[in-house]
Motif scaffolding. Structure first.
Motif, PDB file in Angstrom:
ATOM      1  N   VAL A  58      65.874  10.581  65.322  1.00 29.74           N
ATOM      2  CA  VAL A  58      66.369  11.637  66.193  1.00 29.74           C
ATOM      3  C   VAL A  58      67.759  11.992  65.697  1.00 29.74           C
ATOM      4  N   ILE A  59      67.931  13.254  65.314  1.00 31.50           N
ATOM      5  CA  ILE A  59      69.187  13.693  64.702  1.00 31.50           C
ATOM      6  C   ILE A  59      70.022  14.439  65.738  1.00 31.50           C
ATOM      7  N   THR A  60      71.257  14.023  65.908  1.00 31.42           N
ATOM      8  CA  THR A  60      72.189  14.714  66.794  1.00 31.42           C
ATOM      9  C   THR A  60      73.156  15.547  65.963  1.00 31.42           C
ATOM     10  N   PRO A  61      73.117  16.884  66.095  1.00 30.55           N
ATOM     11  CA  PRO A  61      74.063  17.736  65.368  1.00 30.55           C
ATOM     12  C   PRO A  61      75.374  17.876  66.150  1.00 30.55           C
ATOM     13  N   ILE A  62      76.465  17.629  65.482  1.00 29.68           N
ATOM     14  CA  ILE A  62      77.787  17.726  66.091  1.00 29.68           C
ATOM     15  C   ILE A  62      78.558  18.839  65.384  1.00 29.68           C
ATOM     16  N   VAL A 100      74.638  14.327  62.259  1.00 32.18           N
ATOM     17  CA  VAL A 100      75.098  15.206  61.185  1.00 32.18           C
ATOM     18  C   VAL A 100      76.207  16.099  61.722  1.00 32.18           C
ATOM     19  N   LEU A 101      76.981  16.649  60.790  1.00 37.89           N
ATOM     20  CA  LEU A 101      78.089  17.529  61.155  1.00 37.89           C
ATOM     21  C   LEU A 101      77.819  18.949  60.687  1.00 37.89           C
ATOM     22  N   LEU A 102      77.882  19.886  61.609  1.00 31.42           N
ATOM     23  CA  LEU A 102      77.978  21.308  61.286  1.00 31.42           C
ATOM     24  C   LEU A 102      79.475  21.601  61.252  1.00 31.42           C
ATOM     25  N   GLY A 113      67.580  15.482  46.411  1.00 30.49           N
ATOM     26  CA  GLY A 113      67.655  16.885  46.044  1.00 30.49           C
ATOM     27  C   GLY A 113      67.468  17.876  47.176  1.00 30.49           C
ATOM     28  N   GLN A 114      67.425  17.408  48.422  1.00 29.14           N
ATOM     29  CA  GLN A 114      67.184  18.322  49.538  1.00 29.14           C
ATOM     30  C   GLN A 114      68.496  18.875  50.095  1.00 29.14           C
ATOM     31  N   TRP A 115      68.409  20.061  50.712  1.00 24.90           N
ATOM     32  CA  TRP A 115      69.533  20.628  51.449  1.00 24.90           C
ATOM     33  C   TRP A 115      69.762  19.783  52.697  1.00 24.90           C
ATOM     34  N   ALA A 116      71.021  19.575  53.043  1.00 26.24           N
ATOM     35  CA  ALA A 116      71.337  18.716  54.178  1.00 26.24           C
ATOM     36  C   ALA A 116      72.708  19.077  54.722  1.00 26.24           C
ATOM     37  N   LEU A 117      73.016  18.469  55.843  1.00 28.11           N
ATOM     38  CA  LEU A 117      74.361  18.491  56.414  1.00 28.11           C
ATOM     39  C   LEU A 117      74.960  17.106  56.239  1.00 28.11           C
ATOM     40  N   PRO A 118      76.278  17.002  56.109  1.00 28.63           N
ATOM     41  CA  PRO A 118      76.886  15.669  55.999  1.00 28.63           C
ATOM     42  C   PRO A 118      76.490  14.809  57.195  1.00 28.63           C
ATOM     43  N   GLY A 119      76.079  13.584  56.934  1.00 27.49           N
ATOM     44  CA  GLY A 119      75.679  12.722  58.033  1.00 27.49           C
ATOM     45  C   GLY A 119      74.726  11.642  57.586  1.00 27.49           C
TER      46      GLY A 119
END
Length: 233
Positions: A119-123, A43-45, A69-75
């Motif tokens: 496993v989510i990697t935030p970038i 995902v992208l911050l 319908g959930q809050w999310a980050l692009p990814g």
């Protein structure tokens, strides 16, 4: 919702890029090693400035399919042969129409082992040009900007007992707080109708703690954060 002020944050995308580059350069991130059956996502911050101060883009998923319908980050899911950076760039374009280059990516935060098995990697990214923003209605219901100053405000992180893990419409503003060193559940109370739990809330919290506030990385780990049941699919 009253806003309680926090520390001064960058007032431009370039200023954020400089701050994030410096703090991520020395960040000892936690990685989850490959294992049989493990699935990866990225995902992208992504920090942008659209008619206002620099903000992180947060989306609400379309009311269909996975995480409806959930809050999310692009990814999304990492495809075979992709790096997590390639996934993040591809998903940003597919979901929001925006084009990012590797130079726009500033570094990674901790991997988050979600209850879904991913496993989510935030970038972390900073994007100057958002003129092509065109949300894909098949994947994105709405796009929101979380002002960096709001994200850094003192009243945003709220820790409650796990039995207070309820959906937005059932939230109790008077839910009693618990210490954040116990078995509490994190709520990122960003706006009147925007309370975000883990995994997305956890990643926003670490972004806030490590990049915006410059706090000790060892006091800002997130892998153990609890998730509400509805975020586990």
């Amino acid at each position: 919702m009253d806003v309680i002020s926090g520390p001064r944050v960058p007032d431009s995308v370039d200023g954020f890029r400089e701050l994030a580059g410096a703090r991520l350069g020395g960040f000892p991130r936690t990685e989850v090693a490959d294992a049989p059956g493990l699935r990866r996502a990225a995902v992208l911050l992504c920090v942008v400035a659209i008619d206002g101060p620099p903000s992180v883009m947060v989306i609400k998923r379309a009311y269909r399919g996975r995480n409806a319908g959930q809050w999310a980050l692009p990814g999304g899911r990492v495809d075979d042969g992709e790096t997590v950076e390639q996934t993040a760039i591809r998903e940003l374009h597919e979901e929001l129409g925006l084009t990012a280059s590797p130079a726009d990516l500033l570094g990674r935060l901790d991997d988050f082992p979600a209850a879904s098995g991913f496993v989510i990697t935030p970038i972390v990214a900073a994007l100057a040009d958002v003129s092509e923003l065109r949300p894909n209605p098949d994947e994105v219901h709405s796009v929101h900007q979380v002002d960096l100053a709001r994200l850094a405000a003192d009243d945003v992180p709220h820790w409650v007992h796990p039995n207070e893990a309820v959906r937005q419409q059932d939230l109790r503003p008077d839910a009693p707080a618990v210490p954040n060193d116990g078995p509490g559940l994190l709520q990122m109370r960003l706006a009147e109708n925007m309370t975000i739990h883990a995994p997305t809330g956890a990643m926003l919290w670490q972004f806030r703690e490590v990049i915006l506030l410059g706090r000790d990385p060892d006091a800002a780990r997130i892998a153990h954060f609890a998730q509400p049941t509805w975020t586990r699919n």
